[in-house]
Scaffold this motif. Sequence first.
Motif, PDB file in Angstrom:
ATOM      1  N   SER A 161     -12.718  -3.497  -0.830  1.00 35.57           N
ATOM      2  CA  SER A 161     -13.687  -2.654  -0.121  1.00 35.57           C
ATOM      3  C   SER A 161     -13.018  -1.539   0.674  1.00 35.57           C
ATOM      4  CB  SER A 161     -14.539  -3.518   0.830  1.00 35.57           C
ATOM      5  OG  SER A 161     -13.732  -4.016   1.907  1.00 35.57           O
ATOM      6  N   GLN A 162     -11.680  -1.527   0.713  1.00 36.12           N
ATOM      7  CA  GLN A 162     -10.950  -0.553   1.516  1.00 36.12           C
ATOM      8  C   GLN A 162     -10.402   0.580   0.647  1.00 36.12           C
ATOM      9  OE1 GLN A 162     -10.873  -1.180   5.016  1.00 36.12           O
ATOM     10  NE2 GLN A 162     -12.318  -2.704   4.223  1.00 36.12           N
ATOM     11  N   SER A 163     -10.066   1.662   1.307  1.00 37.44           N
ATOM     12  CA  SER A 163      -9.435   2.799   0.631  1.00 37.44           C
ATOM     13  C   SER A 163      -8.250   3.266   1.476  1.00 37.44           C
ATOM     14  CB  SER A 163     -10.441   3.939   0.456  1.00 37.44           C
ATOM     15  OG  SER A 163      -9.837   5.021  -0.208  1.00 37.44           O
ATOM     16  N   PRO A 164      -7.093   3.466   0.833  1.00 32.78           N
ATOM     17  CA  PRO A 164      -6.853   3.331  -0.599  1.00 32.78           C
ATOM     18  C   PRO A 164      -6.642   1.886  -1.023  1.00 32.78           C
ATOM     19  CG  PRO A 164      -4.809   3.937   0.492  1.00 32.78           C
ATOM     20  CD  PRO A 164      -5.878   3.920   1.563  1.00 32.78           C
ATOM     21  N   LEU A 165      -6.760   1.659  -2.313  1.00 36.73           N
ATOM     22  CA  LEU A 165      -6.472   0.336  -2.858  1.00 36.73           C
ATOM     23  C   LEU A 165      -4.966   0.078  -2.811  1.00 36.73           C
ATOM     24  CD1 LEU A 165      -8.818   0.354  -5.975  1.00 36.73           C
ATOM     25  CD2 LEU A 165      -9.143  -0.947  -3.853  1.00 36.73           C
ATOM     26  N   PRO A 166      -4.548  -1.173  -2.819  1.00 35.98           N
ATOM     27  CA  PRO A 166      -3.106  -1.465  -2.783  1.00 35.98           C
ATOM     28  C   PRO A 166      -2.408  -0.992  -4.061  1.00 35.98           C
ATOM     29  CG  PRO A 166      -4.361  -3.477  -3.152  1.00 35.98           C
ATOM     30  CD  PRO A 166      -5.360  -2.410  -2.825  1.00 35.98           C
ATOM     31  N   THR A 167      -1.152  -0.599  -3.917  1.00 40.73           N
ATOM     32  CA  THR A 167      -0.347  -0.226  -5.088  1.00 40.73           C
ATOM     33  C   THR A 167       0.184  -1.457  -5.806  1.00 40.73           C
ATOM     34  OG1 THR A 167       1.577  -0.048  -3.620  1.00 40.73           O
ATOM     35  CG2 THR A 167       0.371   1.977  -4.113  1.00 40.73           C
ATOM     36  N   LEU A 168       0.207  -2.607  -5.101  1.00 41.84           N
ATOM     37  CA  LEU A 168       0.679  -3.852  -5.701  1.00 41.84           C
ATOM     38  C   LEU A 168      -0.087  -5.006  -5.090  1.00 41.84           C
ATOM     39  CD1 LEU A 168       2.744  -5.479  -7.444  1.00 41.84           C
ATOM     40  CD2 LEU A 168       4.205  -5.547  -5.419  1.00 41.84           C
ATOM     41  N   MET A 169      -0.582  -5.901  -5.971  1.00 44.01           N
ATOM     42  CA  MET A 169      -1.244  -7.121  -5.525  1.00 44.01           C
ATOM     43  C   MET A 169      -0.834  -8.208  -6.504  1.00 44.01           C
ATOM     44  SD  MET A 169      -5.271  -7.843  -4.775  1.00 44.01           S
ATOM     45  CE  MET A 169      -5.826  -9.375  -4.047  1.00 44.01           C
ATOM     46  N   TRP A 176       0.840  -1.198   0.000  1.00 50.59           N
ATOM     47  CA  TRP A 176       0.000   0.000   0.000  1.00 50.59           C
ATOM     48  C   TRP A 176       0.876   1.250   0.000  1.00 50.59           C
ATOM     49  CZ3 TRP A 176      -1.558  -4.516   2.170  1.00 50.59           C
ATOM     50  CH2 TRP A 176      -2.867  -4.940   1.908  1.00 50.59           C
ATOM     51  N   PRO A 177       0.301   2.409  -0.334  1.00 48.74           N
ATOM     52  CA  PRO A 177       1.089   3.647  -0.304  1.00 48.74           C
ATOM     53  C   PRO A 177       1.650   3.946   1.080  1.00 48.74           C
ATOM     54  CG  PRO A 177      -1.003   3.989  -1.442  1.00 48.74           C
ATOM     55  CD  PRO A 177      -1.074   2.637  -0.807  1.00 48.74           C
ATOM     56  N   ASP A 178       0.913   3.551   2.114  1.00 48.62           N
ATOM     57  CA  ASP A 178       1.345   3.856   3.477  1.00 48.62           C
ATOM     58  C   ASP A 178       1.457   2.587   4.309  1.00 48.62           C
ATOM     59  OD1 ASP A 178       2.045   5.077   5.804  1.00 48.62           O
ATOM     60  OD2 ASP A 178       0.054   5.893   6.238  1.00 48.62           O
ATOM     61  N   GLN A 179       0.312   1.982   4.661  1.00 45.38           N
ATOM     62  CA  GLN A 179       0.311   0.782   5.488  1.00 45.38           C
ATOM     63  C   GLN A 179      -0.942  -0.030   5.179  1.00 45.38           C
ATOM     64  OE1 GLN A 179       0.312   2.113   9.532  1.00 45.38           O
ATOM     65  NE2 GLN A 179      -1.658   3.141   9.395  1.00 45.38           N
ATOM     66  N   PRO A 180      -0.956  -1.331   5.534  1.00 41.25           N
ATOM     67  CA  PRO A 180      -2.134  -2.160   5.289  1.00 41.25           C
ATOM     68  C   PRO A 180      -3.357  -1.610   6.016  1.00 41.25           C
ATOM     69  CG  PRO A 180      -0.236  -3.530   5.834  1.00 41.25           C
ATOM     70  CD  PRO A 180       0.163  -2.107   6.107  1.00 41.25           C
ATOM     71  N   PRO A 181      -4.551  -1.840   5.486  1.00 36.01           N
ATOM     72  CA  PRO A 181      -5.761  -1.319   6.127  1.00 36.01           C
ATOM     73  C   PRO A 181      -6.042  -2.020   7.450  1.00 36.01           C
ATOM     74  CG  PRO A 181      -6.327  -2.774   4.302  1.00 36.01           C
ATOM     75  CD  PRO A 181      -4.844  -2.562   4.244  1.00 36.01           C
ATOM     76  N   ALA A 182      -6.627  -1.275   8.373  1.00 35.44           N
ATOM     77  CA  ALA A 182      -7.044  -1.863   9.648  1.00 35.44           C
ATOM     78  C   ALA A 182      -8.090  -2.933   9.368  1.00 35.44           C
ATOM     79  CB  ALA A 182      -7.618  -0.772  10.550  1.00 35.44           C
ATOM     80  N   GLY A 183      -7.998  -4.013  10.077  1.00 32.57           N
ATOM     81  CA  GLY A 183      -8.955  -5.101   9.880  1.00 32.57           C
ATOM     82  C   GLY A 183      -8.412  -6.255   9.066  1.00 32.57           C
ATOM     83  N   LEU A 184      -7.329  -6.021   8.321  1.00 37.25           N
ATOM     84  CA  LEU A 184      -6.775  -7.098   7.508  1.00 37.25           C
ATOM     85  C   LEU A 184      -6.203  -8.208   8.382  1.00 37.25           C
ATOM     86  CD1 LEU A 184      -6.045  -8.301   4.784  1.00 37.25           C
ATOM     87  CD2 LEU A 184      -3.949  -6.925   4.788  1.00 37.25           C
ATOM     88  N   ALA A 185      -5.575  -7.820   9.497  1.00 38.62           N
ATOM     89  CA  ALA A 185      -5.001  -8.825  10.390  1.00 38.62           C
ATOM     90  C   ALA A 185      -6.083  -9.777  10.900  1.00 38.62           C
ATOM     91  CB  ALA A 185      -4.291  -8.146  11.550  1.00 38.62           C
ATOM     92  N   ALA A 186      -7.265  -9.240  11.197  1.00 37.65           N
ATOM     93  CA  ALA A 186      -8.362 -10.084  11.680  1.00 37.65           C
ATOM     94  C   ALA A 186      -8.832 -11.052  10.590  1.00 37.65           C
ATOM     95  CB  ALA A 186      -9.517  -9.205  12.155  1.00 37.65           C
ATOM     96  N   VAL A 187      -8.854 -10.573   9.353  1.00 37.06           N
ATOM     97  CA  VAL A 187      -9.246 -11.440   8.226  1.00 37.06           C
ATOM     98  C   VAL A 187      -8.267 -12.598   8.088  1.00 37.06           C
ATOM     99  CG1 VAL A 187      -9.531 -11.548   5.720  1.00 37.06           C
ATOM    100  CG2 VAL A 187     -10.399  -9.576   6.991  1.00 37.06           C
ATOM    101  N   LEU A 188      -6.970 -12.311   8.193  1.00 31.58           N
ATOM    102  CA  LEU A 188      -5.953 -13.356   8.062  1.00 31.58           C
ATOM    103  C   LEU A 188      -6.041 -14.357   9.213  1.00 31.58           C
ATOM    104  CD1 LEU A 188      -2.868 -11.251   6.886  1.00 31.58           C
ATOM    105  CD2 LEU A 188      -4.552 -12.473   5.502  1.00 31.58           C
ATOM    106  N   THR A 189      -6.327 -13.847  10.406  1.00 31.91           N
ATOM    107  CA  THR A 189      -6.477 -14.742  11.560  1.00 31.91           C
ATOM    108  C   THR A 189      -7.660 -15.689  11.350  1.00 31.91           C
ATOM    109  OG1 THR A 189      -5.518 -13.108  13.057  1.00 31.91           O
ATOM    110  CG2 THR A 189      -6.867 -14.852  14.038  1.00 31.91           C
ATOM    111  N   ARG A 190      -8.765 -15.158  10.855  1.00 25.81           N
ATOM    112  CA  ARG A 190      -9.949 -15.983  10.598  1.00 25.81           C
ATOM    113  C   ARG A 190      -9.670 -17.054   9.548  1.00 25.81           C
ATOM    114  NH1 ARG A 190     -13.077 -12.234   9.045  1.00 25.81           N
ATOM    115  NH2 ARG A 190     -13.482 -12.735   6.855  1.00 25.81           N
ATOM    116  N   LEU A 191      -8.820 -16.718   8.578  1.00 25.89           N
ATOM    117  CA  LEU A 191      -8.465 -17.671   7.521  1.00 25.89           C
ATOM    118  C   LEU A 191      -7.319 -18.588   7.923  1.00 25.89           C
ATOM    119  CD1 LEU A 191      -8.596 -15.256   4.441  1.00 25.89           C
ATOM    120  CD2 LEU A 191     -10.281 -17.010   5.069  1.00 25.89           C
ATOM    121  N   GLU A 192      -6.790 -18.386   9.135  1.00 23.83           N
ATOM    122  CA  GLU A 192      -5.668 -19.185   9.656  1.00 23.83           C
ATOM    123  C   GLU A 192      -4.444 -19.081   8.739  1.00 23.83           C
ATOM    124  OE1 GLU A 192      -7.149 -23.145  10.212  1.00 23.83           O
ATOM    125  OE2 GLU A 192      -8.307 -22.606  11.998  1.00 23.83           O
TER     126      GLU A 192
END
Length: 294
Positions: A267-275, A222-238
């Motif tokens: 669904s987040q803003s800003p979108l990632p600069t690289l995926m 991302w331009p700055d840092q990952p969006p808040a909430g992504l860590a929770a998504v990764l935890t849920r997906l193990e």
Amino acid sequence: MLELRNLGYRYPGSERAALQNINLQLHAGQCLGLLGSNGAGKTTLLSLLSNVLSPQQGELSWHGPRSLALVPQQLAFYAGLKVGENLKLFADLYQLRGTERRERLQLCIDCTGLSDKLQRRADSLSGGEQRRLNFAIGLLQPAQLYLFDEATVGVDAQSRQLLLAAVEQLTDTGKAVIYTSHYLEEVERVAQRILLLHEGQVRLDLDTTQLLGADHGLLLEWPDQPPAGLAAVLTRLELNAELLPRGLRIAALDGSQLAVISDFVASQSPLPTLMRFGRPSLEQLYLRLNGGQL
């Protein structure tokens, strides 16, 4: 076909050996991608194999007759002759006759896209076209082992595809190939095995499936840092993630996990600069193994 045991060489006056303790077995129908920084020993190894240099240490054994062709870094043809004249001259030097001569000449012309250049003098060709002529002359020689030393430098992208297809055709017909290039995507395409040299020593010797692996990973920035909430998504997906300065890397995930992460990120803003999703590229792995040095 070929076996090297503790092969070594030191140039006169040099403090460090150009090659030391090189062990290698090469089989028919195999393409070995030879990687390394400038000065790592790649050209020295090819010079030893082609008998330009003689080993000072170890053994070099051929199982069967010694039969090889070399496409060198340096242009090796007669600049004052036409393209067609060069090819016919080298066909004579290679003692090609009759049907074999006609078929090999036509094959090499087709593989290198030189059919419309046959009446031009070699010194009037562009740099990339001269490389293609150099390539054709190397392919023309009947051999069991073909050595390519930076053979596509300066060749345009379309012509490069022709040349790489010619290399693949060699291995498909049971020939062995050693291919060295700084274009790592070329090596990734044609080689079934990778040998990485560093300061004259083998740092890595693996087949490409072992090197690149079968797992698909995900890289996000991302331009700055990952969006808040992504860590929770990764935890849920193990899923475990390697944190980067402006993003993260997930070593392995499946399609359903990718879909959940993609929906969240979109669904987040800003979108990632690289995926980027997929297997790691040879370039990424090479830079990591080689300490980040080109």
